[in-house]
Design an enzyme around this catalytic site. Structure first.
Site, mmCIF file in Angstrom:
data_model
loop_
_atom_site.group_PDB
_atom_site.id
_atom_site.type_symbol
_atom_site.label_atom_id
_atom_site.label_comp_id
_atom_site.label_asym_id
_atom_site.label_seq_id
_atom_site.Cartn_x
_atom_site.Cartn_y
_atom_site.Cartn_z
ATOM 1 N N ASP A 52 -15.995 11.116 13.055
ATOM 2 C CA ASP A 52 -17.164 11.136 12.167
ATOM 3 C C ASP A 52 -16.903 10.233 10.971
ATOM 4 O OD1 ASP A 52 -19.260 11.652 10.475
ATOM 5 O OD2 ASP A 52 -18.800 13.777 10.190
ATOM 6 N N GLU A 213 14.517 3.578 -11.231
ATOM 7 C CA GLU A 213 13.772 2.626 -12.043
ATOM 8 C C GLU A 213 13.851 2.998 -13.527
ATOM 9 O OE1 GLU A 213 12.307 -0.025 -12.696
ATOM 10 O OE2 GLU A 213 12.359 -1.079 -10.780
#
Length: 472
Positions: A52, A213
């Site tokens: 769908d 990081e």
């Protein structure tokens, strides 16, 4: 090349019981459904399976909702997280009436961009290497309703927990903006990231490196070896799937949201890119600036010229613009440089090998739909080459230290998603070349972003407004 027969033989060899079909919606989130292997055969790779489309963001309306998924045999892997042995396949979306690929399927757009590059004669391959950053938190809570709104993030690594009674608190929490490369015990996520990398390798994603990081609270990066455009977008979706699910395995949560923490570095996705023809790199010239060819400079010219419009696709969330501000290594300045990380385009100089010569476009972030973002960057670069767009002189000094008069001459990325979308509305002809993008998709993208994201954020009171204005 894998054939449908190869895939089914592989599935039987691995004891597969289920087949999981994955595809991407317009904003960039994977969707899926699964069928038993007994309901899946070689004909399925041609006939496809229905779903769908009206329930998928940015796809069909309810009166034309039927759509078909066509699995790509080249993408077959064993899903690393399913208890029941499951074959995973990435699919293209097809219209059931025309049997044509769906114009709003982002993967189809990436494939069209690659074909368009070949048709120009400029090059026959483009190579891509994104550096997607992310955070791994221990807890996230958020809510928004008519009378309240908040978010709350927590991490055992968060410097804000340096004084918390943790029975015992063992310290070693990276300070704000000091998370880049400390060893354990400050880096608490070495083994977690290593498991992510090993899972990627088992799934065929060529991860090369991982590290902590800059930000506190578990910011991380895993790098992937470069490959072609559509394949890299596939890899990046597998990458995000693995990062999130390995984190969840250890009762943690991973996010690729660009800016979850105030006054610390956000998560970007610097994208390395180059063009090749007949097996030879086209961006290398030993006599050019930073060993760049004239073609590479024109490619940069295209990126810089179209950067405001690109930002609407490559940094496509309201939160993206909390990252795109000066002072946090944010690449807001529309210039190029061989080493300057505040420039929008950086030319890495780690290696003198011609095959390693590439440019790095730094404004994107990992909230983007990679199929659309890579395709858009390629189209901007091609436009620069075709029209010989001069990127101007490089800027190798620290832009933040320039005199005010000089700094004002430098263009920057738009300051908001609304302005980036307006730039895209005004500058998108380069995306339409070769039928790669079309007006229908771009209009859908702009209207979706304005209504579902820009307006949704703009209309809601912000928690900090209460701090500023409650006593007026």
């Amino acid at each position: 090349m894998k054939t449908p027969g190869d895939v089914l033989a592989f599935a039987r060899e691995k004891g597969v019981k289920m087949v999981d079909l994955k595809f991407i919606d317009l904003p960039g989130i994977w969707q899926h459904f699964s069928v038993p292997l007994a309901e899946f055969n070689e004909d399925t790779f041609q006939e496809g399976l229905g779903f769908d489309g009206s329930s998928i963001r940015g796809f069909k309306t309810i009166n034309e909702s039927d759509m078909i998924l066509i699995p790509d045999p080249e993408t077959a892997i064993i899903d690393p997280f399913c208890k029941v042995a499951t074959l995973s396949l990435i699919c293209n979306v097809v219209d059931p009436v025309t049997r044509q690929k769906y114009n709003r399927d982002p993967r189809h757009i990436a494939q069209k961009a690659e074909e368009y590059l070949k048709s120009t004669g400029i090059a026959d391959q483009s190579f891509w290497g994104p550096e997607a950053e992310f955070f791994v938190f221990d807890d996230i809570r958020y809510d928004q309703n008519h009378y309240s709104g908040y978010y709350y993030i927590d991490s055992v690594e968060g410097i804000w927990n340096s004084g918390r009674n943790e029975s015992p608190n063992l310290g070693y929490k990276p300070r704000f903006k000091e998370g880049y490369f400390p060893v354990p015990p400050t880096d608490t996520m070495q083994d977690l990231r290593s498991e992510m990398v090993m899972t990627m390798l088992e799934a065929g994603v060529p991860a090369e490196c991982h590290h902590h990081e800059v930000a506190t609270a578990g910011q991380a990066e895993i790098d992937i070896k470069y490959t072609t455009l559509t394949r890299m977008a596939d890899y990046l979706m597998i990458y995000k799937y693995i990062v999130k699910n390995v984190a969840r395995k250890y009762n943690k949560t991973a996010t690729f949201m660009p800016k979850p923490l105030f006054q610390d570095n956000g998560s970007g996705m610097h994208v390395h890119q180059s063009l090749w023809k007949d097996g030879k790199p086209l961006f290398f010239d030993p006599g050019g600036y930073a060993c760049l060819s004239e073609m590479a400079l024109y490619y940069i010219g295209g990126l810089l010229k179209h950067a405001p419009a690109l930002t609407a696709i490559c940094s496509p969330t309201t939160n993206s613009f909390k990252r795109l501000v000066p002072g946090y290594e944010a690449p807001v300045n529309l210039v190029y440089s061989q080493r300057n990380r505040s420039a929008a385009v950086r030319i890495p100089v780690y290696s003198g090998n011609p095959k390693a010569k590439r440019i790095e476009y730094r404004p994107p972030d990992p909230s983007c739909n990679p199929y659309l973002a890579f395709a858009a960057m390629l189209m901007a670069g091609i436009d620069g080459i075709k029209n010989k767009i001069d990127p101007g002189d490089p800027v190798d000094m620290d832009i933040y230290e320039l005199p005010a008069a000089e700094a004002k001459k430098i263009r920057s990325v738009p300051p908001s998603l609304e302005q980036a979308l307006q730039a895209l509305r005004e500058d998108h002809q380069f995306l339409l070349e070769g039928g790669v993008f079309d007006e229908d998709l771009l209009n859908t993208w702009i209207e979706y972003k304005l209504a579902r994201e820009c307006d949704a954020v703009r209309l809601r009171p912000h928690p900090y407004e209460f701090m500023l204005y409650y006593d007026v």
